[in-house]
Design an enzyme around this catalytic site. Sequence first.
Site, PDB file in Angstrom:
ATOM      1  N   CYS A 113     129.238  15.758  53.321  1.00  9.21           N
ATOM      2  CA  CYS A 113     127.799  15.951  53.551  1.00  9.21           C
ATOM      3  C   CYS A 113     127.494  16.799  54.785  1.00  9.21           C
ATOM      4  CB  CYS A 113     127.088  14.608  53.648  1.00  9.21           C
ATOM      5  SG  CYS A 113     127.283  13.605  52.177  1.00  9.21           S
ATOM      6  N   HIS A 246     120.282  15.943  57.375  1.00 11.30           N
ATOM      7  CA  HIS A 246     120.930  15.602  56.104  1.00 11.30           C
ATOM      8  C   HIS A 246     120.103  14.519  55.412  1.00 11.30           C
ATOM      9  CE1 HIS A 246     123.668  14.466  53.062  1.00 11.30           C
ATOM     10  NE2 HIS A 246     124.090  13.359  53.653  1.00 11.30           N
ATOM     11  N   ASN A 276     120.762  12.046  47.725  1.00  9.68           N
ATOM     12  CA  ASN A 276     121.706  12.668  48.648  1.00  9.68           C
ATOM     13  C   ASN A 276     122.523  13.698  47.873  1.00  9.68           C
ATOM     14  OD1 ASN A 276     123.830  13.316  50.311  1.00  9.68           O
ATOM     15  ND2 ASN A 276     124.308  11.214  50.908  1.00  9.68           N
TER      16      ASN A 276
HETATM   17  O1  UT7 Z   1     125.989  11.147  53.532  1.00 12.25           O
HETATM   18  C1  UT7 Z   1     126.322   9.866  53.937  1.00 12.25           C
HETATM   19  C2  UT7 Z   1     126.361   9.029  52.700  1.00 12.25           C
HETATM   20  N1  UT7 Z   1     126.011   7.681  52.771  1.00 12.25           N
HETATM   21  C3  UT7 Z   1     124.997   7.094  53.457  1.00 12.25           C
HETATM   22  O2  UT7 Z   1     124.292   7.660  54.229  1.00 12.25           O
HETATM   23  C4  UT7 Z   1     124.766   5.655  53.169  1.00 12.25           C
HETATM   24  C5  UT7 Z   1     124.460   4.840  54.396  1.00 12.25           C
HETATM   25  N2  UT7 Z   1     124.170   3.468  54.022  1.00 12.25           N
HETATM   26  C6  UT7 Z   1     123.030   3.121  53.401  1.00 12.25           C
HETATM   27  O3  UT7 Z   1     122.191   3.950  53.138  1.00 12.25           O
HETATM   28  C7  UT7 Z   1     122.801   1.660  53.080  1.00 12.25           C
HETATM   29  O4  UT7 Z   1     123.841   0.877  53.651  1.00 12.25           O
HETATM   30  C8  UT7 Z   1     122.741   1.390  51.547  1.00 12.25           C
HETATM   31  C9  UT7 Z   1     121.458   1.998  51.000  1.00 12.25           C
HETATM   32  C10 UT7 Z   1     123.936   1.995  50.843  1.00 12.25           C
HETATM   33  C11 UT7 Z   1     122.722  -0.106  51.272  1.00 12.25           C
HETATM   34  O5  UT7 Z   1     121.654  -0.713  51.967  1.00 12.25           O
HETATM   35  P1  UT7 Z   1     121.903  -2.067  52.776  1.00 12.25           P
HETATM   36  O6  UT7 Z   1     120.594  -2.456  53.316  1.00 12.25           O
HETATM   37  O7  UT7 Z   1     123.011  -1.783  53.748  1.00 12.25           O
HETATM   38  O8  UT7 Z   1     122.335  -3.061  51.642  1.00 12.25           O
HETATM   39  P2  UT7 Z   1     123.687  -3.901  51.479  1.00 12.25           P
HETATM   40  O9  UT7 Z   1     124.832  -2.979  51.148  1.00 12.25           O
HETATM   41  O10 UT7 Z   1     123.848  -4.823  52.628  1.00 12.25           O
HETATM   42  O11 UT7 Z   1     123.359  -4.749  50.188  1.00 12.25           O
HETATM   43  C12 UT7 Z   1     122.360  -5.770  50.209  1.00 12.25           C
HETATM   44  C13 UT7 Z   1     122.304  -6.408  48.839  1.00 12.25           C
HETATM   45  C14 UT7 Z   1     123.659  -6.829  48.304  1.00 12.25           C
HETATM   46  O12 UT7 Z   1     123.489  -8.062  47.604  1.00 12.25           O
HETATM   47  P3  UT7 Z   1     123.949  -9.457  48.275  1.00 12.25           P
HETATM   48  O13 UT7 Z   1     125.424  -9.310  48.514  1.00 12.25           O
HETATM   49  O14 UT7 Z   1     123.149  -9.555  49.547  1.00 12.25           O
HETATM   50  O15 UT7 Z   1     123.595 -10.459  47.224  1.00 12.25           O
HETATM   51  C15 UT7 Z   1     124.018  -5.751  47.300  1.00 12.25           C
HETATM   52  O16 UT7 Z   1     124.875  -6.207  46.255  1.00 12.25           O
HETATM   53  O17 UT7 Z   1     121.790  -5.456  47.882  1.00 12.25           O
HETATM   54  C16 UT7 Z   1     122.675  -5.401  46.743  1.00 12.25           C
HETATM   55  N3  UT7 Z   1     122.612  -4.047  46.178  1.00 12.25           N
HETATM   56  C17 UT7 Z   1     121.688  -3.690  45.265  1.00 12.25           C
HETATM   57  N4  UT7 Z   1     120.703  -4.369  44.652  1.00 12.25           N
HETATM   58  C18 UT7 Z   1     119.925  -3.691  43.779  1.00 12.25           C
HETATM   59  C19 UT7 Z   1     123.394  -2.990  46.479  1.00 12.25           C
HETATM   60  N5  UT7 Z   1     122.996  -1.926  45.751  1.00 12.25           N
HETATM   61  C20 UT7 Z   1     121.949  -2.342  45.006  1.00 12.25           C
HETATM   62  C21 UT7 Z   1     121.121  -1.685  44.060  1.00 12.25           C
HETATM   63  N6  UT7 Z   1     120.134  -2.395  43.482  1.00 12.25           N
HETATM   64  N7  UT7 Z   1     121.267  -0.378  43.741  1.00 12.25           N
END
Ligand code: UT7
Length: 319
Positions: A113, A246, A276
Amino acid sequence: MGYSRIAGTGSYLPERVVTNSDLAARIETSDEWIVSRTGIEARHVAADGELTSDLALHAARRALQAAAVEPGDIDLIVVATTTPDMVFPSTACILQSKLGVKQGAAFDVQAVCTGFIYALATADKFVASGASRCALVVGAEVFSRLLDWNDRRTCVLFGDGAGAVVLKPSDAPGIYSTHLYADGSYGHILRVAGGIAEGKVRGNPFLEMDGQAVFKLAVRVLDECSREALEANGFSGSDIDWFVPHQANLRIINATADKMGIPRERVVTTVHRQGNTSAASVPLALDTAVRDGRIRPGHLVLLEGVGGGMTWGSVLLRW
Ligand code: UT7
């Protein structure tokens, strides 16, 4: 040494749009979850058979037209991509052929990225030193092909697209400075470790990510490298006319802008309609703000990126 400056921009998005509701109909997710965690509402996905070089070609032609440059003028092509058409020739060489360019050098840059920031920084050195008179710099990706479309933690985040700029020499900035960084010890938090070799899938061919680790690192390093770019040139956050970061996650973008003291109305965001697009995201956002008239001559513009590697960096320029 002189300077380089961007003489024209272009971009391209594949026709097919996949909305959050489309995804929610297939996997266990919701528009509410995706929008509240990322700001993303929709993303574009390339058609079967549509390659990175095809997206790059559309974006490149638009940039050449905007810069009033002919393919015969180009003496350097740098393509940033994580999703090359093939192992080799490079996507830059394929693009060179599709454009009908016969002269100069062409090569790819791989910094995921941060790819466009790396590619622009590289081309800047060629143009500012006089080694190149007219460089084409492209970020292009079909990231959709690295995703497990059943993995809700990753497939909702990414999209496909391409953006391009033409760089020419200039007596005045132009590009003031570029700052590039990498820390390979973070490689495991965002990667595609496997792939297809000898006709067989080896390891995991899909994108794996520790989202929270990437989030924390992104907010920290983007703030650090933005400050460094401003300090190196005697500017502060309030001098920035346009911040073009980005486009991974609206929360990361807003957190970085807030830390820098850059008001939200000075931040260019396209993530809501594009997701993204990895190396394409910064030039896509830049082209959007140039074409809709927000970025105008004399404006101070800060570009920055972060991505797999981990890699990160910034480019500070006067439009
Ligand atoms: O270019 C760089 C590329 N990447 C990035 O910039 C990504 C950086 N990270 C992020 O943007 C965030 O960490 C995410 C958007 C990927 C995730 O957000 P988060 O607030 O960190 O969520 P999390 O991973 O802690 O997940 C929270 C909950 C989980 O459920 P439990 O374990 O709390 O029951 C996940 O399983 O949300 C669940 N979850 C979803 N639920 C509905 C994860 N993905 C999804 C989804 N829909 N698509």
